[in-house]
Design a protein around this motif. Structure first.
Motif, short mmCIF file in Angstrom:
data_model
loop_
_atom_site.label_atom_id
_atom_site.label_comp_id
_atom_site.label_asym_id
_atom_site.label_seq_id
_atom_site.Cartn_x
_atom_site.Cartn_y
_atom_site.Cartn_z
N SER A 87 -3.41 8.40 10.51
CA SER A 87 -4.35 8.00 11.55
C SER A 87 -5.61 8.85 11.48
O SER A 87 -5.54 10.07 11.31
N LEU A 96 1.74 6.71 6.46
CA LEU A 96 0.93 6.04 7.50
C LEU A 96 0.11 7.13 8.17
O LEU A 96 0.65 8.01 8.84
N PHE A 125 0.63 0.93 14.84
CA PHE A 125 1.60 1.67 14.02
C PHE A 125 2.97 0.99 14.03
O PHE A 125 3.68 1.02 13.02
N GLN A 157 6.84 10.31 7.89
CA GLN A 157 5.77 9.85 7.00
C GLN A 157 4.48 9.51 7.75
O GLN A 157 3.57 8.91 7.18
N VAL A 158 4.39 9.91 9.00
CA VAL A 158 3.20 9.66 9.81
C VAL A 158 2.44 10.97 9.98
O VAL A 158 3.04 12.02 10.26
N VAL A 215 4.37 -2.48 6.01
CA VAL A 215 4.29 -1.68 4.78
C VAL A 215 5.69 -1.46 4.23
O VAL A 215 6.53 -0.83 4.87
N VAL A 272 -1.75 4.14 4.00
CA VAL A 272 -2.53 3.32 4.94
C VAL A 272 -3.17 4.26 5.96
O VAL A 272 -2.48 5.09 6.57
N LEU A 315 2.45 -1.73 11.47
CA LEU A 315 2.40 -1.18 10.11
C LEU A 315 3.78 -0.79 9.62
O LEU A 315 4.12 -0.94 8.44
N ASP A 316 4.60 -0.28 10.52
CA ASP A 316 5.95 0.14 10.16
C ASP A 316 6.76 -1.03 9.61
O ASP A 316 7.58 -0.87 8.70
N ARG A 335 0.83 -1.21 0.00
CA ARG A 335 0.00 0.00 0.00
C ARG A 335 0.87 1.26 0.00
O ARG A 335 1.92 1.31 0.63
N THR A 358 7.06 4.26 15.29
CA THR A 358 7.57 3.80 13.99
C THR A 358 9.00 4.26 13.78
O THR A 358 9.52 5.09 14.53
N GLU A 403 -5.30 4.37 9.38
CA GLU A 403 -5.75 3.63 10.57
C GLU A 403 -7.07 4.21 11.06
O GLU A 403 -7.19 5.42 11.23
#
Length: 288
Positions: A121, A119, A105, A140-141, A112, A90, A108-109, A87, A135, A92
């Motif tokens: 939320s 990423l 998270f 990138q969050v 992905v 993403v 996901l780290d 992806r 992460t 959440e």
């Protein structure tokens, strides 16, 4: 992650297929994106898929989309988090619980694999910087907060954490506005962001008014609809949001600011403990 001119090929992941997650998945699929939704088990997969089908069939019946079947072809609902590996974005959208979100998270780290994947939320109150710290890619969050019902309400809040890069902010804004057709506002990374920092104290004041016996739920809501031109009263709104979510946001606000107006009233806490969560449980300040 592709720019808006490549939006037809976007690979979007959504974690959680409750009211918010299914709504986010729907608007992404309606915008032409390839959407993979992950739930925790097969019963939730089936419930989430049924929720998507019902919403899209209603949209088709109302003329909002041409074909529910065509949109559904762009969405898959599964119970395998590892499937999110490819992806590019993403989102959440699980329960408003900080420990669960930070744990997700971290997962996901590692799951992905795209080097530039974002990423995001859908948290309504938890600081994005805390999620990013779970992460190895805090730049990138980002927070991407939608509003319920997602296919209807046009607003999203974009919330950068302390380490979020300008590129991530711009790419997220472009996706929200140019791909999904939403209106984005930027918020600092403080509990409640813009909308809930204003809305939740208002809702809590209505709960306290009811709790004190000052007025009935019906009179409180009717007064705000007819006297302040609100589309619905604060107690019906709390039932729509979910009383558990309302209480969770209130706790986050209180922990951050220590202002008494943010503290969840006893009545709200007792209702959550009793499982009276509003529309989703069938009982809140009103019966559904």
């Amino acid at each position: 992650m592709r720019r808006p001119d490549g939006m037809q090929g976007m690979r979007v992941g959504v974690v959680g297929c409750g009211l918010m997650g299914s709504g986010i998945a729907e608007v992404c699929a309606r915008a032409g994106q390839d959407v993979l939704v992950v739930e925790s088990d097969l019963p939730r997969v089936r419930a989430g898929h049924a929720r998507l089908v019902a919403s899209l069939e209603k949209a088709e019946a109302r003329g909002k989309i041409e074909s529910a079947e065509e949109v559904l072809e762009r969405v898959a609902v599964i119970a395998d988090l590892d499937a999110l590996a490819d992806r590019e974005l993403v989102i959440e959208a699980i329960v408003e619980d900080e420990a669960l979100k930070t744990g997700l998270f971290t997962r996901l780290d590692s799951v992905v694999t795209a080097a530039d994947a974002i990423l995001a939320s859908n948290t309504s109150s938890i600081p994005v910087t805390r999620l990013a710290a779970a992460t190895g890619r805090p730049s990138q969050v980002i927070g991407l907060h939608f509003f319920n019902p997602v296919p209807v309400l046009s607003l999203v809040e974009i919330v950068p954490g302390l380490g979020t890069s300008d590129e991530t902010v711009e790419r997220t804004r472009a996706f929200a506005e140019e791909v999904l057709g939403k209106h984005a506002v930027r918020s600092p990374d403080r509990a409640g962001f813009v909308v809930n920092a204003l809305l939740i104290p208002f809702v809590l004041s209505a709960v306290r008014m009811l709790e004190s016996g000052f007025a009935t739920a019906e009179d409180i809501d009717e007064a705000m609809v007819r006297g302040a031109a609100h589309p619905q009263g604060p107690l019906r709104l709390a039932d729509l949001i979910g009383l558990d979510t309302t209480a969770a946001v209130a706790r986050s606000l209180y922990e951050e600011f220590r202002e008494p107006l943010f503290a969840p009233p006893p009545l709200l806490r007792r209702m959550v403990e009793a499982g009276q969560l509003g529309r989703k449980s069938g009982q809140g300040f009103y019966t559904y």
